[in-house]
Design a protein around this motif. Structure first.
Motif, PDB file in Angstrom:
ATOM      1  N   ALA A 336       0.884  -1.571  -0.347  1.00 46.51           N
ATOM      2  CA  ALA A 336       0.126  -0.193  -0.287  1.00 46.51           C
ATOM      3  C   ALA A 336       0.896   1.046  -0.275  1.00 46.51           C
ATOM      4  CB  ALA A 336      -1.193  -0.359   1.501  1.00 46.51           C
ATOM      5  N   SER A 337       1.943   1.344   0.859  1.00 44.49           N
ATOM      6  CA  SER A 337       2.840   2.273   0.840  1.00 44.49           C
ATOM      7  C   SER A 337       3.312   2.807  -1.117  1.00 44.49           C
ATOM      8  CB  SER A 337       3.726   2.368   1.565  1.00 44.49           C
ATOM      9  OG  SER A 337       4.763   1.447   1.514  1.00 44.49           O
ATOM     10  N   LEU A 339       1.907   2.143  -3.572  1.00 43.02           N
ATOM     11  CA  LEU A 339       0.740   2.474  -4.774  1.00 43.02           C
ATOM     12  C   LEU A 339       0.248   3.632  -3.912  1.00 43.02           C
ATOM     13  CD1 LEU A 339      -1.308  -1.587  -4.798  1.00 43.02           C
ATOM     14  CD2 LEU A 339      -0.191  -0.596  -6.613  1.00 43.02           C
ATOM     15  N   VAL A 340       0.627   3.730  -2.980  1.00 43.23           N
ATOM     16  CA  VAL A 340      -0.056   5.318  -1.973  1.00 43.23           C
ATOM     17  C   VAL A 340       1.079   6.060  -3.261  1.00 43.23           C
ATOM     18  CG1 VAL A 340      -0.141   7.104  -0.657  1.00 43.23           C
ATOM     19  CG2 VAL A 340      -1.196   4.559   0.007  1.00 43.23           C
ATOM     20  N   PRO A 345      -3.937   8.178  -2.617  1.00 37.72           N
ATOM     21  CA  PRO A 345      -4.135   7.312  -1.854  1.00 37.72           C
ATOM     22  C   PRO A 345      -5.802   6.750  -1.734  1.00 37.72           C
ATOM     23  CG  PRO A 345      -4.209   9.957  -0.366  1.00 37.72           C
ATOM     24  CD  PRO A 345      -3.407   9.325  -1.921  1.00 37.72           C
ATOM     25  N   VAL A 348      -6.163   3.607  -3.293  1.00 34.56           N
ATOM     26  CA  VAL A 348      -6.010   2.109  -2.679  1.00 34.56           C
ATOM     27  C   VAL A 348      -6.624   2.474  -1.950  1.00 34.56           C
ATOM     28  CG1 VAL A 348      -4.223   1.367  -1.033  1.00 34.56           C
ATOM     29  CG2 VAL A 348      -3.680   2.613  -2.569  1.00 34.56           C
ATOM     30  N   CYS A 351     -10.110   0.484  -2.480  1.00 28.42           N
ATOM     31  CA  CYS A 351      -9.694  -1.005  -2.485  1.00 28.42           C
ATOM     32  C   CYS A 351      -9.518  -1.563  -1.076  1.00 28.42           C
ATOM     33  CB  CYS A 351      -8.651  -0.732  -3.502  1.00 28.42           C
ATOM     34  SG  CYS A 351      -7.524  -2.699  -3.571  1.00 28.42           S
ATOM     35  N   GLY A 352      -9.505  -0.958  -0.611  1.00 27.01           N
ATOM     36  CA  GLY A 352      -9.103  -1.827   1.699  1.00 27.01           C
ATOM     37  C   GLY A 352     -10.518  -1.936   1.548  1.00 27.01           C
ATOM     38  N   PHE A 389      -4.668  -2.428   3.027  1.00 25.58           N
ATOM     39  CA  PHE A 389      -4.615  -1.152   2.257  1.00 25.58           C
ATOM     40  C   PHE A 389      -5.571  -0.309   2.733  1.00 25.58           C
ATOM     41  CE2 PHE A 389      -2.910  -4.827  -0.655  1.00 25.58           C
ATOM     42  CZ  PHE A 389      -2.924  -4.258  -1.918  1.00 25.58           C
ATOM     43  N   SER A 390      -6.279  -0.505   4.039  1.00 24.39           N
ATOM     44  CA  SER A 390      -7.282   0.849   4.398  1.00 24.39           C
ATOM     45  C   SER A 390      -6.317   1.902   5.522  1.00 24.39           C
ATOM     46  CB  SER A 390      -8.011   0.304   5.397  1.00 24.39           C
ATOM     47  OG  SER A 390      -8.569  -0.710   3.879  1.00 24.39           O
ATOM     48  N   PRO A 393      -2.992   3.889   4.142  1.00 23.32           N
ATOM     49  CA  PRO A 393      -3.289   4.958   3.613  1.00 23.32           C
ATOM     50  C   PRO A 393      -4.202   6.182   4.212  1.00 23.32           C
ATOM     51  CG  PRO A 393      -5.072   3.372   1.919  1.00 23.32           C
ATOM     52  CD  PRO A 393      -4.231   2.868   3.084  1.00 23.32           C
TER      53      PRO A 393
END
Length: 497
Positions: A336-337, A339-340, A345, A348, A351-352, A389-390, A393
């Motif tokens: 996630a880090s 992808l952000v 954010p 991501v 999606c989370g 994923f939550s 972001p």
């Protein structure tokens, strides 16, 4: 040319140091381990609940207060902890919190009665409320905004996101092999080591000159939230339409309204200056964080009960069952880090939350005669991916666009909404589950379901409501969380208090 989304998440923010701290990554290790400890302590008792209930003679309706006493004190005093860190020095406040957390953990392990254990859990929550915002504000003021801070917060989020599952895993091992008391004692050496290492790796910093601290505001918000949660927990027994429940809900509303009035009009330096919510990043992230807490933090409570009370797992087996969850959440947070930094954010986070909802909906299919591999493994891994994923972001968004002077406040606020969301979610979902279980058991003599079947039905209903919280979070994310390149409006600055 388009500006990379996360590099512009908060153009108005600068770090508190003119050059990068050469010890910043070592400092992150100390801070992240401390944060992991306070996060896992919200869940480490879950597997130990049956043993604690048996040894200290807790009533069935009171068991959840072992969890909620910690969450309420944690969430209720986070704002005060964050504000105090800004004013008195973040490193100093962080170390004070470590001392309090260690002392009350020792008291909890030695507690001979239910009342003393609950008191110790309140003390642990207060210590956690001091540690968490101080630690996160140190991270946000130590690392340069952009890719480096996103990487640091990815590590932070990986440990924080996995903390719940690691807590259950560790709780199972300790309860089985050493006794439930060790889910308390284990914090003591960790806090002592962290306190010893902190002066060597963490710089002292503060937001601005020393001013007054709003103890009245902290007391009002804590009292209001505590009464609210108690009303929800007690409503199942007293009746939702009873004078007692309505009176408690009314009292909670009055306390929170008075808190808002005090913050707006009556104190010069409020514990939560409400104008900070003009920052769209912060306000939307905290709304989502409340729902993440409500959906996910209570999940550990019900899964632990399902594994032990329905499937007959030992404390150790229940704890080990969370190992896939821990691994999946850590992997997801690390991804996630990255992808952000690439896409911003909002996608991501959406999606989370969607994965979280899917995982909880899969849990609504658990049977009374289920198995771990067939009924628990897949939903737990999906929910773990959603958690990873939550958390990352939503934390990045929440501390973006906030001045260094108010980083402690922003850090305290995001932790507050997660913990209060967890406490409120557990209160609501416990009431829903217990009402359904009681309804089914009342028909047992007339051919109704057996106890295990009734408990499973109650847990399934709780998971369905939790999935609803996560889906509401998806909606808020898509509608309210700004895109990376437009996350802070230059004409609405967040000014120091």
């Amino acid at each position: 040319m388009a500006v990379p989304p996360t590099s512009s998440l908060s153009t108005s923010t600068s770090t508190s140091t003119s050059s990068p701290d050469p010890l910043r990554w070592k400092a992150l290790v100390v801070l992240a381990v401390a944060q992991l400890t306070v996060v896992l302590d919200a869940s480490i008792v879950n597997v130990a609940l049956p043993s604690i209930q048996r040894d200290l003679h807790f009533a069935d309706s009171d068991v959840q207060w072992i969890v909620n006493a910690y969450a309420l004190a944690f969430g209720g005093f986070l704002l005060l902890g964050g504000r105090t860190a800004d004013l008195l020095g973040r490193r100093r406040v962080f170390m004070t919190g470590l001392g309090l957390f260690a002392a009350t953990s020792l008291l909890g392990g030695l507690a001979p009665t239910a009342g003393l254990l609950i008191a110790a859990r309140v003390g642990q929550g207060l210590g956690a409320a001091i540690i968490a915002p101080a630690a996160l504000s140190i991270v946000t003021t130590t690392f340069t905004e952009g890719a480096e801070r996103n990487k640091a917060l990815g590590i932070w989020g990986a440990l924080a996101g996995a903390g719940g599952a690691i807590g259950v895993l560790l709780g199972g091992v300790l309860t089985q092999w050493a006794g439930w008391e060790w889910v308390m004692f284990v914090n003591v050496p960790i806090c002592v080591v962290a306190a010893v290492l902190t002066p060597g790796f963490v710089r002292e910093s503060r937001g601005h000159e020393r001013t007054g601290i709003d103890f009245a505001g902290a007391a009002l918000v804590t009292g209001g939230l505590s009464v609210l949660v108690y009303a929800l927990v007690d409503a199942e027994r007293a009746g939702w339409g009873s004078a007692r429940t309505i009176g408690l809900l009314g009292l909670a509303a009055v306390l929170l309204l008075v808190f808002a009035l005090v913050e707006l009009r009556l104190v010069k330096h409020p514990v939560m200056p409400l104008r900070i919510f003009r920052n769209r990043n912060l306000s939307s992230a905290n709304a989502v964080s409340l729902l993440v807490g409500a959906a996910l933090l209570s999940m550990f409570f019900f899964i632990s009960l399902y594994l032990q009370q329905v499937l007959g797992f030992s404390a150790l087996e229940a704890g080990l069952s969370y190992l896939p969850f821990s691994v999946a959440s850590i992997v997801a947070a690390g991804a996630a880090s990255q992808l952000v930094t690439k896409v911003g954010p909002r996608p991501v986070l959406a999606c989370g939350l969607a994965l979280t909802a899917v995982g909880l909906l899969l849990f609504t299919r658990i049977p009374a005669d289920g198995t771990f591999a067939g009924d628990v493994l897949l939903p737990s891994v999906v929910a773990a991916l959603g958690l990873g994923f939550s958390f990352v972001p939503v934390t990045i968004v929440a501390v973006s666009g906030v001045t260094p002077q108010e980083s402690g406040l922003a850090s305290g606020l995001i932790n507050t909404t997660q913990q209060i969301g967890g406490a409120l979610g557990l209160a609501v979902l416990s009431s829903v589950a217990n009402a359904r279980i009681r309804e089914l058991l009342e028909g047992k003599q007339a051919g109704g379901p057996a106890t295990a079947d009734a408990m499973t039905e109650g847990f399934r209903l709780a998971f369905a409501v939790g999935a609803g919280f996560a889906l509401l979070g998806v909606l808020i994310t898509l509608l309210a969380v700004p895109r990376g390149e437009r996350s802070v409006r230059d004409d609405v600055p967040v000014t120091p208090v």
